[in-house]
Write a protein that holds these residues in place. Sequence first.
Motif, short mmCIF file in Angstrom:
data_model
loop_
_atom_site.label_atom_id
_atom_site.label_comp_id
_atom_site.label_asym_id
_atom_site.label_seq_id
_atom_site.Cartn_x
_atom_site.Cartn_y
_atom_site.Cartn_z
N ASN A 1 -2.23 -2.08 -141.11
CA ASN A 1 -1.57 -2.52 -139.88
C ASN A 1 -0.18 -3.08 -140.16
O ASN A 1 0.67 -3.12 -139.28
N LYS A 2 0.04 -3.52 -141.40
CA LYS A 2 1.35 -4.10 -141.74
C LYS A 2 2.34 -3.04 -142.20
O LYS A 2 3.53 -3.30 -142.26
N GLU B 1 4.43 -0.42 -141.44
CA GLU B 1 4.96 0.24 -140.26
C GLU B 1 6.13 1.10 -140.69
O GLU B 1 7.17 0.62 -141.08
N GLY C 1 6.88 4.64 -134.40
CA GLY C 1 5.61 4.38 -133.72
C GLY C 1 4.38 4.83 -134.48
O GLY C 1 3.29 4.88 -133.93
N ASN D 1 -4.83 -7.78 -132.38
CA ASN D 1 -4.36 -8.00 -131.02
C ASN D 1 -4.14 -6.70 -130.26
O ASN D 1 -3.12 -6.53 -129.61
N GLU E 1 -2.59 3.37 -125.71
CA GLU E 1 -1.61 2.36 -126.11
C GLU E 1 -0.42 2.40 -125.18
O GLU E 1 0.06 1.37 -124.70
N LEU E 2 0.08 3.60 -124.89
CA LEU E 2 1.22 3.70 -123.99
C LEU E 2 0.77 3.65 -122.54
O LEU E 2 1.50 3.17 -121.69
N TYR F 1 6.09 11.21 -126.15
CA TYR F 1 6.10 10.15 -127.16
C TYR F 1 4.71 9.95 -127.74
O TYR F 1 4.55 9.69 -128.93
N LYS G 1 3.85 10.37 -131.68
CA LYS G 1 3.13 9.37 -132.46
C LYS G 1 1.89 9.98 -133.10
O LYS G 1 1.60 9.76 -134.27
N SER H 1 2.28 -10.10 -137.82
CA SER H 1 3.10 -9.53 -136.76
C SER H 1 3.14 -8.01 -136.87
O SER H 1 2.88 -7.45 -137.93
N THR H 2 3.46 -7.37 -135.76
CA THR H 2 3.70 -5.94 -135.76
C THR H 2 5.00 -5.73 -135.00
O THR H 2 5.45 -6.62 -134.30
N PHE H 3 5.62 -4.57 -135.18
CA PHE H 3 6.82 -4.33 -134.38
C PHE H 3 6.91 -2.92 -133.85
O PHE H 3 7.82 -2.60 -133.13
N SER H 4 5.97 -2.05 -134.18
CA SER H 4 6.12 -0.69 -133.66
C SER H 4 5.02 -0.29 -132.69
O SER H 4 4.90 0.87 -132.34
N ARG H 5 4.19 -1.24 -132.25
CA ARG H 5 3.23 -0.91 -131.22
C ARG H 5 3.89 -1.05 -129.85
O ARG H 5 5.02 -1.52 -129.75
N ARG H 6 3.17 -0.64 -128.82
CA ARG H 6 3.74 -0.77 -127.48
C ARG H 6 3.87 -2.24 -127.07
O ARG H 6 4.86 -2.67 -126.52
N ASN H 7 2.82 -3.01 -127.36
CA ASN H 7 2.89 -4.45 -127.11
C ASN H 7 2.68 -5.14 -128.44
O ASN H 7 1.64 -4.99 -129.07
N TYR I 1 2.22 -8.40 -130.65
CA TYR I 1 1.87 -9.81 -130.61
C TYR I 1 2.01 -10.39 -132.02
O TYR I 1 1.67 -9.72 -132.99
N PHE I 2 2.51 -11.62 -132.10
CA PHE I 2 2.61 -12.30 -133.38
C PHE I 2 1.58 -13.42 -133.41
O PHE I 2 1.29 -14.02 -132.38
N VAL J 1 10.04 1.21 -127.51
CA VAL J 1 10.32 2.16 -128.58
C VAL J 1 11.07 1.51 -129.75
O VAL J 1 10.59 1.48 -130.87
#
Lengths: 173, 285
Positions: A23-24, A26, A30, A68, A132-133, A141, A145, B118-124, B126-127, B191
């Motif tokens: 998950n980390k 990235e 996307g 989350n 997700e979207l 998109y 992904k 934390s994540t930064f490339s999902r749609r939402n 959350y940290f 995005v």
Amino acid sequence: MNKILLHTLRFALFLIIQVVVLNKVELGAGTLMMIYPLYIMLLPVEINVFLLLFLAFALGISIDSMSNTYGMHASALVLMAYFRPIIFKAFAPRDGYEIDLEVNVHNMGYRWFLRTFGILLLIHHFWFFLIELSRLDEILYVLQKTLLSLPLSFGLCLLIQFLIIRRPARGGV
Amino acid sequence: MRNFLAFIRRFRVLLFFALLQGIALTILFTFSTFPRSQYLTTASTVSGTVMSWSNDVTKHFELSGSNKKLQEENKWLREQLTVNKLALKAPMGIDSVVLTKDDFIQRFEYIPGEIISSTFSRRNNYFTLNIGKKQGVERGMGVISDQGVVGVIHNVSEHFSVIKSCLTKDINVDVMISSSREPGLLKWDGVDPRRGSMIGVSNDRSIKKWSQIVTGGKSGIFPRGIPVGKVAKTAPVEGQPIWDVTVLFAENFRTVQYIYVVKNILKSEQEKLEETIPDDPIEDE
């Protein structure tokens, strides 16, 4: 008993690897690498379908609660688990599956594994990114992904099987 | 009745599947807007603990960068001290007003914390924070770092909390353009983690590129003037008298680690006062 222990350990292993490591990672655009569908794939072929669905839900919701994502992993994994018996039936070997034989890449061969797991993983990834979207006008998109993440996840799942599953010298795991 | 039982038996797998799928989707659509409990989020004790273990391992990678940022911030704060400044106007006659410390009361307090996941490339995105109710964090408080706005507290447990970051679909922070005080709302398109957008800026005034965007401070979540980003591009919206403003975030969400939770001490007073405004139907988009 031994088998239950093995699958419980794998449950924890897939959960931790997915949550703490993947998950980390990235890579941008996307993409998300997901290996936990392999856990559902590697469950025994003759497993009770209710147990299969329940395990999928449990693993999915555990990953959700640690990243989350509020049910997205659970939903996608339950969908994949629902399709697993159907796909397995469609791609069954001529004389059926051997009892007690794990359906990993060593036992079933690359071709079989690529087809079945490929389709299941595609269903999983597509559904995951779709909810997700959760917007149909961004379908391109979603596809981007899905198609970018799919080879990564699949490759990682192959690699993991070479790492954690012994090659069957005398059959069995 | 027999037919019904036969129906259930025939489709029992499908029904069980539908049940689980229903639960998952219900969680998805209710929790992402308003989480009723801290379970199923990283604010829960188990997940929070796992996250803080994993953070203990990875936080050292960013350590020198974080230290540098904190030092920069300290430098800036130190320069604000009056000791380091030369007064241009000395207090003169009796008429002049000299404000002392006692003339102010504290409005905002800051609770320091650390982002452990934390994540930064999902749609939402959350940290997760390593502070919770025990340190005084409550749902709805703002979160800032030394660089700018990070997000709003979404969910709190005893020792952890979850931030709804600026990288979520409906973040809606009230912001303004620093020079012209033109107000608007901050949005994210889902995005690019470096760019957001500001909506609701009327197009009767031109906006200079690279002008600062800061928080407006009207909602009482953030103090006024916390940096959010810069104007990267403005484009007209067809059929509407507003600009579509692209914002280059001041915050680098990939590396943000040390944050402050903003506690507005006077928030309940402001809210109580605003409740007395009679509701009238506003047709607004």
